[in-house]
Motif scaffolding. Structure first.
Motif, PDB file in Angstrom:
ATOM      1  N   GLU A 154      10.773   6.800  -9.693  1.00 28.22           N
ATOM      2  CA  GLU A 154      11.653   5.891  -8.949  1.00 28.22           C
ATOM      3  C   GLU A 154      11.357   4.433  -9.295  1.00 28.22           C
ATOM      4  OE1 GLU A 154      14.545   4.457  -6.455  1.00 28.22           O
ATOM      5  OE2 GLU A 154      14.226   6.531  -7.091  1.00 28.22           O
ATOM      6  N   PHE A 155      10.085   4.097  -9.424  1.00 24.41           N
ATOM      7  CA  PHE A 155       9.697   2.740  -9.787  1.00 24.41           C
ATOM      8  C   PHE A 155      10.257   2.363 -11.162  1.00 24.41           C
ATOM      9  CE2 PHE A 155       6.770  -0.198 -11.899  1.00 24.41           C
ATOM     10  CZ  PHE A 155       6.742  -1.230 -10.993  1.00 24.41           C
ATOM     11  N   ALA A 156      10.116   3.269 -12.121  1.00 27.48           N
ATOM     12  CA  ALA A 156      10.603   3.002 -13.480  1.00 27.48           C
ATOM     13  C   ALA A 156      12.119   2.841 -13.498  1.00 27.48           C
ATOM     14  CB  ALA A 156      10.180   4.129 -14.413  1.00 27.48           C
ATOM     15  N   ARG A 157      12.812   3.640 -12.715  1.00 28.80           N
ATOM     16  CA  ARG A 157      14.263   3.529 -12.659  1.00 28.80           C
ATOM     17  C   ARG A 157      14.676   2.214 -11.996  1.00 28.80           C
ATOM     18  NH1 ARG A 157      18.237   4.145  -9.237  1.00 28.80           N
ATOM     19  NH2 ARG A 157      16.950   4.867  -7.525  1.00 28.80           N
ATOM     20  N   ARG A 158      14.043   1.882 -10.878  1.00 25.16           N
ATOM     21  CA  ARG A 158      14.414   0.675 -10.146  1.00 25.16           C
ATOM     22  C   ARG A 158      14.131  -0.595 -10.943  1.00 25.16           C
ATOM     23  NH1 ARG A 158      13.385  -0.136  -3.901  1.00 25.16           N
ATOM     24  NH2 ARG A 158      14.763   1.659  -3.991  1.00 25.16           N
ATOM     25  N   LEU A 185       2.551   0.542  -4.778  1.00 22.87           N
ATOM     26  CA  LEU A 185       3.456  -0.454  -5.341  1.00 22.87           C
ATOM     27  C   LEU A 185       2.674  -1.590  -5.978  1.00 22.87           C
ATOM     28  CD1 LEU A 185       6.309  -1.493  -5.786  1.00 22.87           C
ATOM     29  CD2 LEU A 185       6.219  -2.502  -3.506  1.00 22.87           C
ATOM     30  N   HIS A 186       1.607  -1.997  -5.346  1.00 20.01           N
ATOM     31  CA  HIS A 186       0.787  -3.089  -5.871  1.00 20.01           C
ATOM     32  C   HIS A 186       0.254  -2.751  -7.266  1.00 20.01           C
ATOM     33  CE1 HIS A 186      -2.068  -6.385  -5.941  1.00 20.01           C
ATOM     34  NE2 HIS A 186      -3.006  -5.515  -6.264  1.00 20.01           N
ATOM     35  N   VAL A 187      -0.254  -1.553  -7.434  1.00 22.11           N
ATOM     36  CA  VAL A 187      -0.808  -1.122  -8.724  1.00 22.11           C
ATOM     37  C   VAL A 187       0.288  -1.046  -9.774  1.00 22.11           C
ATOM     38  CG1 VAL A 187      -1.840   0.863  -9.894  1.00 22.11           C
ATOM     39  CG2 VAL A 187      -2.788   0.067  -7.742  1.00 22.11           C
ATOM     40  N   LEU A 188       1.427  -0.504  -9.415  1.00 19.86           N
ATOM     41  CA  LEU A 188       2.526  -0.381 -10.372  1.00 19.86           C
ATOM     42  C   LEU A 188       3.039  -1.747 -10.819  1.00 19.86           C
ATOM     43  CD1 LEU A 188       4.445   2.598  -8.777  1.00 19.86           C
ATOM     44  CD2 LEU A 188       3.148   2.620 -10.917  1.00 19.86           C
ATOM     45  N   LEU A 189       3.210  -2.649  -9.870  1.00 21.05           N
ATOM     46  CA  LEU A 189       3.688  -3.987 -10.226  1.00 21.05           C
ATOM     47  C   LEU A 189       2.683  -4.733 -11.098  1.00 21.05           C
ATOM     48  CD1 LEU A 189       5.277  -5.123  -6.850  1.00 21.05           C
ATOM     49  CD2 LEU A 189       6.476  -4.656  -8.990  1.00 21.05           C
ATOM     50  N   ALA A 190       1.408  -4.531 -10.836  1.00 18.84           N
ATOM     51  CA  ALA A 190       0.378  -5.225 -11.603  1.00 18.84           C
ATOM     52  C   ALA A 190       0.243  -4.690 -13.024  1.00 18.84           C
ATOM     53  CB  ALA A 190      -0.963  -5.122 -10.883  1.00 18.84           C
ATOM     54  N   ASP A 205       0.812  -1.217   0.000  1.00 21.74           N
ATOM     55  CA  ASP A 205       0.000   0.000   0.000  1.00 21.74           C
ATOM     56  C   ASP A 205       0.845   1.268   0.000  1.00 21.74           C
ATOM     57  OD1 ASP A 205      -2.278  -1.539   0.033  1.00 21.74           O
ATOM     58  OD2 ASP A 205      -2.496  -1.456   2.205  1.00 21.74           O
ATOM     59  N   GLN A 206       2.146   1.124   0.069  1.00 19.51           N
ATOM     60  CA  GLN A 206       3.011   2.297   0.086  1.00 19.51           C
ATOM     61  C   GLN A 206       2.915   3.034  -1.237  1.00 19.51           C
ATOM     62  OE1 GLN A 206       6.905   0.821   0.720  1.00 19.51           O
ATOM     63  NE2 GLN A 206       6.629   0.502   2.905  1.00 19.51           N
ATOM     64  N   LEU A 207       2.930   4.355  -1.168  1.00 16.75           N
ATOM     65  CA  LEU A 207       2.938   5.141  -2.387  1.00 16.75           C
ATOM     66  C   LEU A 207       4.364   5.268  -2.892  1.00 16.75           C
ATOM     67  CD1 LEU A 207       0.395   8.010  -1.734  1.00 16.75           C
ATOM     68  CD2 LEU A 207       0.121   5.956  -3.110  1.00 16.75           C
ATOM     69  N   TRP A 208       4.545   5.003  -4.161  1.00 13.14           N
ATOM     70  CA  TRP A 208       5.851   5.088  -4.800  1.00 13.14           C
ATOM     71  C   TRP A 208       5.829   6.174  -5.850  1.00 13.14           C
ATOM     72  CZ3 TRP A 208      10.057   1.330  -5.811  1.00 13.14           C
ATOM     73  CH2 TRP A 208      10.238   0.444  -4.743  1.00 13.14           C
TER      74      TRP A 208
END
Length: 65
Positions: A26-30, A51-56, A19-22
């Motif tokens: 940063e997500f795209a770079r990592r 994070l859950h939404v981005l990974l999905a 549930d953490q907001l990313w």
């Protein structure tokens, strides 16, 4: 019995790691996403998302054809 109920309430209120907001940047770079994919996620979710939404929803394209 009251102790276990209090623990359950406390556990339910604490945010889970997913549930953490990313930052989408940063997500795209990592996760080494292409700039096009980073822009797509920015258009969908704005500058931050969980994070859950981005990974999905992130798509990585294979470099090997």
């Amino acid at each position: 019995m009251a102790r276990s109920q209090e623990a359950t309430i406390t556990d339910a209120e604490t945010p889970r790691p997913s549930d953490q907001l990313w930052s989408v940047f940063e997500f795209a770079r990592r996760y080494r996403l292409a700039k096009r994919e980073e822009n797509r996620l920015l258009m969908l979710y704005g500058p931050t998302a969980s994070l859950h939404v981005l990974l999905a929803n992130a798509q990585r394209h294979s470099l090997i054809s």
